[in-house]
Motif scaffolding. Sequence first.
Motif, PDB file in Angstrom:
ATOM      1  N   GLU A   1      77.569  44.097 -66.341  1.00 47.01           N
ATOM      2  CA  GLU A   1      79.024  44.234 -66.340  1.00 47.01           C
ATOM      3  C   GLU A   1      79.574  44.179 -64.915  1.00 47.01           C
ATOM      4  N   THR A   2      78.889  44.836 -63.991  1.00 46.10           N
ATOM      5  CA  THR A   2      79.325  44.810 -62.595  1.00 46.10           C
ATOM      6  C   THR A   2      79.265  43.397 -62.024  1.00 46.10           C
ATOM      7  N   GLU A   3      78.141  42.698 -62.288  1.00 45.06           N
ATOM      8  CA  GLU A   3      77.988  41.325 -61.787  1.00 45.06           C
ATOM      9  C   GLU A   3      79.049  40.401 -62.380  1.00 45.06           C
TER      10      GLU A   3
ATOM     11  N   LEU B   1      86.383  34.145 -59.101  1.00 47.26           N
ATOM     12  CA  LEU B   1      86.885  32.933 -59.749  1.00 47.26           C
ATOM     13  C   LEU B   1      88.385  32.999 -59.993  1.00 47.26           C
ATOM     14  N   ALA B   2      88.962  34.183 -59.977  1.00 51.06           N
ATOM     15  CA  ALA B   2      90.404  34.330 -60.147  1.00 51.06           C
ATOM     16  C   ALA B   2      91.139  34.295 -58.808  1.00 51.06           C
ATOM     17  N   ASN B   3      90.385  34.220 -57.716  1.00 51.92           N
ATOM     18  CA  ASN B   3      90.965  34.213 -56.376  1.00 51.92           C
ATOM     19  C   ASN B   3      91.228  32.763 -55.942  1.00 51.92           C
ATOM     20  N   ASP B   4      92.481  32.377 -55.856  1.00 53.33           N
ATOM     21  CA  ASP B   4      92.836  30.994 -55.513  1.00 53.33           C
ATOM     22  C   ASP B   4      92.348  30.604 -54.127  1.00 53.33           C
ATOM     23  N   ARG B   5      92.407  31.514 -53.164  1.00 51.73           N
ATOM     24  CA  ARG B   5      91.962  31.211 -51.798  1.00 51.73           C
ATOM     25  C   ARG B   5      90.463  30.901 -51.775  1.00 51.73           C
ATOM     26  N   PHE B   6      89.698  31.679 -52.535  1.00 50.44           N
ATOM     27  CA  PHE B   6      88.257  31.426 -52.621  1.00 50.44           C
ATOM     28  C   PHE B   6      87.985  30.051 -53.227  1.00 50.44           C
TER      29      PHE B   6
ATOM     30  N   GLU C   1      80.963  25.918 -58.644  1.00 47.97           N
ATOM     31  CA  GLU C   1      80.351  25.519 -59.916  1.00 47.97           C
ATOM     32  C   GLU C   1      79.160  26.417 -60.248  1.00 47.97           C
ATOM     33  N   GLY C   2      78.357  26.762 -59.226  1.00 44.22           N
ATOM     34  CA  GLY C   2      77.230  27.659 -59.454  1.00 44.22           C
ATOM     35  C   GLY C   2      77.673  29.043 -59.902  1.00 44.22           C
ATOM     36  N   LEU C   3      78.774  29.531 -59.328  1.00 52.48           N
ATOM     37  CA  LEU C   3      79.300  30.840 -59.714  1.00 52.48           C
ATOM     38  C   LEU C   3      79.797  30.815 -61.154  1.00 52.48           C
ATOM     39  N   ARG C   4      80.433  29.717 -61.562  1.00 57.39           N
ATOM     40  CA  ARG C   4      80.898  29.607 -62.948  1.00 57.39           C
ATOM     41  C   ARG C   4      79.718  29.611 -63.917  1.00 57.39           C
ATOM     42  N   ARG C   5      78.678  28.853 -63.574  1.00 54.73           N
ATOM     43  CA  ARG C   5      77.495  28.815 -64.445  1.00 54.73           C
ATOM     44  C   ARG C   5      76.857  30.192 -64.560  1.00 54.73           C
ATOM     45  N   ARG C   6      76.737  30.880 -63.421  1.00 58.19           N
ATOM     46  CA  ARG C   6      76.125  32.208 -63.437  1.00 58.19           C
ATOM     47  C   ARG C   6      76.957  33.189 -64.259  1.00 58.19           C
TER      48      ARG C   6
ATOM     49  N   ALA D   1      78.820  32.503 -66.820  1.00 56.72           N
ATOM     50  CA  ALA D   1      78.591  32.200 -68.237  1.00 56.72           C
ATOM     51  C   ALA D   1      77.244  32.750 -68.692  1.00 56.72           C
ATOM     52  N   GLU D   2      76.215  32.620 -67.820  1.00 53.48           N
ATOM     53  CA  GLU D   2      74.886  33.141 -68.163  1.00 53.48           C
ATOM     54  C   GLU D   2      74.919  34.663 -68.304  1.00 53.48           C
ATOM     55  N   VAL D   3      75.588  35.324 -67.368  1.00 57.84           N
ATOM     56  CA  VAL D   3      75.662  36.795 -67.399  1.00 57.84           C
ATOM     57  C   VAL D   3      76.402  37.254 -68.647  1.00 57.84           C
ATOM     58  N   GLU D   4      77.455  36.539 -69.013  1.00 56.98           N
ATOM     59  CA  GLU D   4      78.221  36.900 -70.208  1.00 56.98           C
ATOM     60  C   GLU D   4      77.339  36.817 -71.454  1.00 56.98           C
TER      61      GLU D   4
END
Length: 701
Positions: free
Chosen positions: A651-653, A661-666, A676-681, A683-686
Amino acid sequence: NEFVTVATTRPETMLGDTAVAVNPRDQRYRHLHGKRVLLPLMEREIPIIVDELAKLEFGTGAVKVTPAHDANDFQAGLRHNLPQIEVMDETGRMNQNAGRYAGLDRFAARERIVWDLKERGLLAGTKDYVVPIGKCDRCKTIVEPRLSTQWFVKVGPLAAKAIDVVKNGEVRFTPENYKTIYLNWMENIHDWCISRQLWWGHRIPAWHCRECKQIIVARDAPAKCTQCSSAQLEQDPDVLDTWFSSALLPFTALGWPEKTRDLEVFYPTSLLITGFDILFFWVARMIMMGCHFMADHPAGSVPFREVYIHALVRDAERQKMSKTKGNVLDPIEVIEKYGTDATRFTLAAMASPGTDIAFNPDRTEGYRAFANKIWNAARFIFMNIERAEQNGVWFLREFQTRGLAQEFAGEDKTLELKPATLEDRWIFSRFNRVAEQVHEALSSYRFHEAANSVYSFFWGDFCDWYIEMVKLRLSGGTSEQERQAARTAFLHLMTVFEGALRLLSPIMPFITEELWHAIYDGKPPLKSVALAAYPQPEARLIDPDAETEMAILQDVIVNVRNIRAELKVEPKLAVPIRIYAQDGVQRLVEQNRGAVEKLANVEAISFVPTELAKFPGARHTARFDVLVEYEKKIDTAAEVERLGKEIKRLETELANAQRQLANDRFLQKAPANVVEGLRRRAAEVELLLQKARDKLRELSE
């Protein structure tokens, strides 16, 4: 007593000024239209002209015009018929037109001119200013724009023909959007400067007469001037632009201007493959030259029928490779580390039309594993060939000497294949579908689709499923029926493997060549796999029913494997399973019981008349329910505690990932592959989090 203030980053060029330009819409200078001003230091009267060269918002709105030392000023000078006064020579020193500054280096003259303007009270001020400066790529010195005499080609008539052949479809572009780019360039083209002041190149075939200054253009060196008969001739020192020479290549390489047999047979070619960065430099020029010089060719004047624009290879962050940035990858080093075939396959698998290739060596490592997979499949087949020969399976040598590969290409029906088992019907159907997909992909230059189709078939269908299923029959037996089953299994296995090698050979030519020769024991029917018939899709072997049945069987096996993994069943331990299914699926599983037991490591299969959804851990699908019967004593309290900690960590991760992913500046600043790697991770964590919660709920119940 009125002054016009102008700004310049090259004060030394003001000695060659022949006008001051103001914008026609600039109200500040309307009263000066048509007036003249006195050029400081040179005391020369020059006109004030009205031209769009001057921008209202830039500087003072008035700009000095030096036609001999600036490309934009040169064009303005032509529009207003201004004199062209050169004030520098070819060494960058001020010449006789520079008055009292003659002989000075341009930069020394710059300092002197600024000082003199200041002394006379004519300097409004100086300030630092960033300006793009052209520099020599080799010696890094500043390139000085300067008026010079050059050779030009009048391209208007040439471009008109080159535009027509693209518009009427004689030349086609892939991707098609490059047609628009090409036409835009050609419809706004300028005359072409074809002379270059270089040491190397094709010398311009023009001779200058020292006596009468006549210019003679000839194919062979003339002995005397055609006008005054003087023998004092000197060839032009310039060479042709390399793109001019290259533009002639499609027909000069075939013997032009002679009407050779090669020119008759091979012109025009069918396809040109090139990068978008030379679409204008080379492709457009070849089309122009072909349309002009080959206008009377019976097969058409265009040099090629199709142009495929391939992608550029960039680094993993999609930056163009540059020595300055230090992000250049040496392909030789990549090849030495991963192999030529793996490198080729990586590039092919990423060659999607219209997008550049973000090359990451890590991906090449995956395709090296693919090459190893092919090699290991070949080792398995060859080991079983030796075993089969010891048991008297004669047809393998028959395969090698006669080449049943030719039969599979539809060229020899004397030994027509008649697959009967589900796995044989399925693999031949899949092979032919993949052959069809590859043909369609190659015909539309979608090389990535062709590569990925072959990859999926070879690794997934052939290695992971077919070889594993066919092992049951390859083991043979003592009865004639079992021996015949082994013969048929070998025949089909070898046929599909050999066909798959031919299908893969354009992308991975080295490993396929090696294995193809090994299949035929060093005596193949042709010298190279590249000369063998490329697999053609054969309709009689496409079997939709077999593909559907095999998909169901695979679904059963995969679900059992997943349940085993979730229950953490030891890999070597065979367990019983229960299945609820309709008659068709039940019959399918019964007929292929051996495959399910072997591939899912099942001890026994029992069929039940009611659904298994109520049993914890059972899998429910649209066609069947399956339950793995496995009991393992666990410490429930300890497992609940462990799952609780795991859920909290996940849950923390997940929260951290979602916040990023909600941070526009990031999202704007981070490299695309990181996002893209963060999005994949995430989804995996979920998914892991949901499984952990489901498991905790089962234990709590």
